[in-house]
Design a protein around this motif. Sequence first.
Motif, PDB file in Angstrom:
ATOM      1  N   ALA A   1       0.834  -1.201   0.000  1.00  0.00           N
ATOM      2  CA  ALA A   1       0.000   0.000   0.000  1.00  0.00           C
ATOM      3  C   ALA A   1       0.870   1.253   0.000  1.00  0.00           C
ATOM      4  CB  ALA A   1      -0.924  -0.004   1.224  1.00  0.00           C
ATOM      5  N   ALA A   2       1.983   1.224   0.754  1.00  0.00           N
ATOM      6  CA  ALA A   2       2.905   2.359   0.763  1.00  0.00           C
ATOM      7  C   ALA A   2       3.506   2.578  -0.618  1.00  0.00           C
ATOM      8  CB  ALA A   2       4.010   2.121   1.794  1.00  0.00           C
ATOM      9  N   ASN A   3       3.732   1.493  -1.350  1.00  0.00           N
ATOM     10  CA  ASN A   3       4.256   1.618  -2.710  1.00  0.00           C
ATOM     11  C   ASN A   3       3.252   2.329  -3.621  1.00  0.00           C
ATOM     12  OD1 ASN A   3       6.433   0.749  -4.687  1.00  0.00           O
ATOM     13  ND2 ASN A   3       4.630  -0.160  -5.651  1.00  0.00           N
ATOM     14  N   LEU A   4       1.968   2.020  -3.441  1.00  0.00           N
ATOM     15  CA  LEU A   4       0.939   2.709  -4.223  1.00  0.00           C
ATOM     16  C   LEU A   4       0.893   4.189  -3.878  1.00  0.00           C
ATOM     17  CD1 LEU A   4      -1.976   0.088  -4.078  1.00  0.00           C
ATOM     18  CD2 LEU A   4      -0.405   0.543  -5.969  1.00  0.00           C
ATOM     19  N   VAL A   5       1.144   4.516  -2.604  1.00  0.00           N
ATOM     20  CA  VAL A   5       1.186   5.928  -2.200  1.00  0.00           C
ATOM     21  C   VAL A   5       2.313   6.648  -2.934  1.00  0.00           C
ATOM     22  CG1 VAL A   5       1.679   7.482  -0.281  1.00  0.00           C
ATOM     23  CG2 VAL A   5       0.106   5.573   0.039  1.00  0.00           C
ATOM     24  N   LEU A   6       3.469   5.996  -3.057  1.00  0.00           N
ATOM     25  CA  LEU A   6       4.578   6.613  -3.788  1.00  0.00           C
ATOM     26  C   LEU A   6       4.167   6.891  -5.235  1.00  0.00           C
ATOM     27  CD1 LEU A   6       7.694   4.604  -2.532  1.00  0.00           C
ATOM     28  CD2 LEU A   6       6.727   6.718  -1.649  1.00  0.00           C
TER      29      LEU A   6
ATOM     30  N   VAL B   1       3.995  10.603  -7.104  1.00  0.00           N
ATOM     31  CA  VAL B   1       4.620  10.894  -8.394  1.00  0.00           C
ATOM     32  C   VAL B   1       3.577  11.409  -9.377  1.00  0.00           C
ATOM     33  CG1 VAL B   1       5.798   9.875 -10.378  1.00  0.00           C
ATOM     34  CG2 VAL B   1       6.512   9.273  -8.069  1.00  0.00           C
ATOM     35  N   GLY B   2       2.374  10.821  -9.329  1.00  0.00           N
ATOM     36  CA  GLY B   2       1.306  11.290 -10.206  1.00  0.00           C
ATOM     37  C   GLY B   2       0.933  12.732  -9.939  1.00  0.00           C
ATOM     38  N   ALA B   3       0.973  13.121  -8.642  1.00  0.00           N
ATOM     39  CA  ALA B   3       0.628  14.491  -8.284  1.00  0.00           C
ATOM     40  C   ALA B   3       1.782  15.451  -8.532  1.00  0.00           C
ATOM     41  CB  ALA B   3       0.213  14.554  -6.806  1.00  0.00           C
ATOM     42  N   ASN B   4       3.003  14.941  -8.503  1.00  0.00           N
ATOM     43  CA  ASN B   4       4.185  15.787  -8.693  1.00  0.00           C
ATOM     44  C   ASN B   4       5.217  15.040  -9.535  1.00  0.00           C
ATOM     45  OD1 ASN B   4       6.342  17.524  -8.586  1.00  0.00           O
ATOM     46  ND2 ASN B   4       6.480  17.596  -6.353  1.00  0.00           N
TER      47      ASN B   4
ATOM     48  N   VAL C   1       4.886  14.902   2.104  1.00  0.00           N
ATOM     49  CA  VAL C   1       4.641  13.692   2.900  1.00  0.00           C
ATOM     50  C   VAL C   1       3.644  13.980   4.005  1.00  0.00           C
ATOM     51  CG1 VAL C   1       5.677  12.022   4.465  1.00  0.00           C
ATOM     52  CG2 VAL C   1       6.872  12.681   2.381  1.00  0.00           C
ATOM     53  N   THR C   2       3.898  15.053   4.747  1.00  0.00           N
ATOM     54  CA  THR C   2       3.007  15.420   5.845  1.00  0.00           C
ATOM     55  C   THR C   2       1.588  15.642   5.346  1.00  0.00           C
ATOM     56  OG1 THR C   2       4.857  16.473   6.990  1.00  0.00           O
ATOM     57  CG2 THR C   2       2.653  17.076   7.703  1.00  0.00           C
ATOM     58  N   GLN C   3       1.467  16.370   4.264  1.00  0.00           N
ATOM     59  CA  GLN C   3       0.146  16.693   3.728  1.00  0.00           C
ATOM     60  C   GLN C   3      -0.573  15.441   3.255  1.00  0.00           C
ATOM     61  OE1 GLN C   3       0.254  19.549   0.574  1.00  0.00           O
ATOM     62  NE2 GLN C   3      -1.893  19.321   0.047  1.00  0.00           N
ATOM     63  N   HIS C   4       0.094  14.620   2.469  1.00  0.00           N
ATOM     64  CA  HIS C   4      -0.560  13.466   1.866  1.00  0.00           C
ATOM     65  C   HIS C   4      -0.973  12.447   2.930  1.00  0.00           C
ATOM     66  CE1 HIS C   4      -1.468  11.136  -1.784  1.00  0.00           C
ATOM     67  NE2 HIS C   4      -1.157  10.078  -1.059  1.00  0.00           N
ATOM     68  N   THR C   5      -0.044  12.125   3.859  1.00  0.00           N
ATOM     69  CA  THR C   5      -0.349  11.134   4.886  1.00  0.00           C
ATOM     70  C   THR C   5      -1.433  11.631   5.822  1.00  0.00           C
ATOM     71  OG1 THR C   5       1.950  10.390   4.767  1.00  0.00           O
ATOM     72  CG2 THR C   5       0.659   9.662   6.660  1.00  0.00           C
ATOM     73  N   GLY C   6      -1.322  12.876   6.277  1.00  0.00           N
ATOM     74  CA  GLY C   6      -2.329  13.427   7.172  1.00  0.00           C
ATOM     75  C   GLY C   6      -3.688  13.541   6.517  1.00  0.00           C
ATOM     76  N   GLU C   7      -3.694  13.919   5.247  1.00  0.00           N
ATOM     77  CA  GLU C   7      -4.959  14.049   4.514  1.00  0.00           C
ATOM     78  C   GLU C   7      -5.693  12.719   4.442  1.00  0.00           C
ATOM     79  OE1 GLU C   7      -6.370  15.155  -0.065  1.00  0.00           O
ATOM     80  OE2 GLU C   7      -4.362  15.680   0.652  1.00  0.00           O
TER      81      GLU C   7
END
Length: 465
Positions: free
Chosen positions: A75-80, A84-87, A302-308
């Motif tokens: 799941a963490a790999n999908l987050v990466l 990348v898709g967002a930035n 990282v902070t934004q994505h994980t917290g969101e």
Amino acid sequence: MALKLKFAAKSDVGRIRKKNDDSAYVGEHLAVLADGMGGHVGGDVASASTVLDLVHLDRAVTADPRNALPDEIQAANLVLNELVGANPKLSGMGTTVTSLLLSGTTLHMAHIGDSRAYRLKNGVFEQISTDHTFVQRLVDEGRISREEAEIHPHKNVLLRVLGDSDASPELDVQQLEASVGERWMLCSDGLTDAVAVPVIEEIIRSTPDMDQAVNDLVAITLKNGAPDNVTVVMFEVVEDQAPGSDEPARLEPAPDTGQLAIAAEGDVEASASLLRHEISQRPHLLVGSAQLATQTGQIPVVTQHTGERRAAALLTHRSPAARGVLDPIEESLPHRRWLMPILLTLTAVLVVILGAWGYMWTQTQYFVGPVDGKVAIYKGVPQELGPISLSEIDTVSSVPLEALPEYSRQRVESTIPADSREHAQSIIQELLVTAKQNCPVQVPGSSNNQSTQSPLPAYCQEIMQ
């Protein structure tokens, strides 16, 4: 007998690097170390994101502990991939992961890359992890010795990592019986590239105090030049005679509903506060880029994505799994029972309004799953609404499930989500590459020899795009 981990950890940027691409977390039931690929923009983002996505597993009781780490790492790999898709500037980032989860009397290990795990047990010091490097493959094939591997010019070329290059990377997974007194060390290659393993072993054996041991290991790395970041995590398995008797960690203020809503909308400060509160619920050490992400906001993505994501899960209770991740936070929030009737009414109205839209949305989604023993692309989502299936087969590939390694096969059987049809096709191509490793080798020769050979399976003849 209840067990827990007694731990120490330290990370340093080293003498040459300008930023620390390493991250690590260790608590009473979880240890995880990630080394971001330093040659790429976003190595610190990759390691911090991955570590922070795993910290919620640090608990005494974990549902399905055998699969918890592998599933969360995937799941963490999908987050990466999402980051990348967002930035697109983060394209090419990746990270190693070496992690252990203590559940009962078993240590569950999941590993990918060249960060290492060493164990000192019953007087025997040994490397438990296997390096996923080009040079290690040469050693395994008997083409070079271990001594030659240490000075090989390509010893840091990785064959397997987390990142946007592989939608479902293959992990090494194993279970080991834990015993009181055994000591473990996880480290990034910044340690083993600068300090000889016999020296590392001597420090671990001869230094009873783990804080002193990790300080000594980092210090000798710096003395030897430290050309890379260096991170060391050490823990010892101890008996938990009185659970809950330890001095509680300093608690961050619990986020209220308003803060959660702001975090769910992507506010960096609110997201960082949410992460700090969750991590503060238990004794732990957080070092490297993951610490910077939560404490100083130096890696806001990282902070934004994980917290969101976590704030949204808490607010909407999308699934039992999401609630399990955030139980410590939820228990600390004020109970407002008078809100329940209003929320139930609003929920009923929203279900009616969004029902049709939700179904239309599912038909824009894709995933990879099994059908009749082969790998296929599905359009929709792998769920059913009563008698109505929310997915249909889009394309059936030539890749048979039986040709895949066990873990890859399990991932397909559990379904692999895709961002688009093109993404699903790329996943199929990656699985095809994996399957082709089991294809028989056709011996070149005359036409008579060729006629006596068994025909290759269809997937072995398929040309990779």
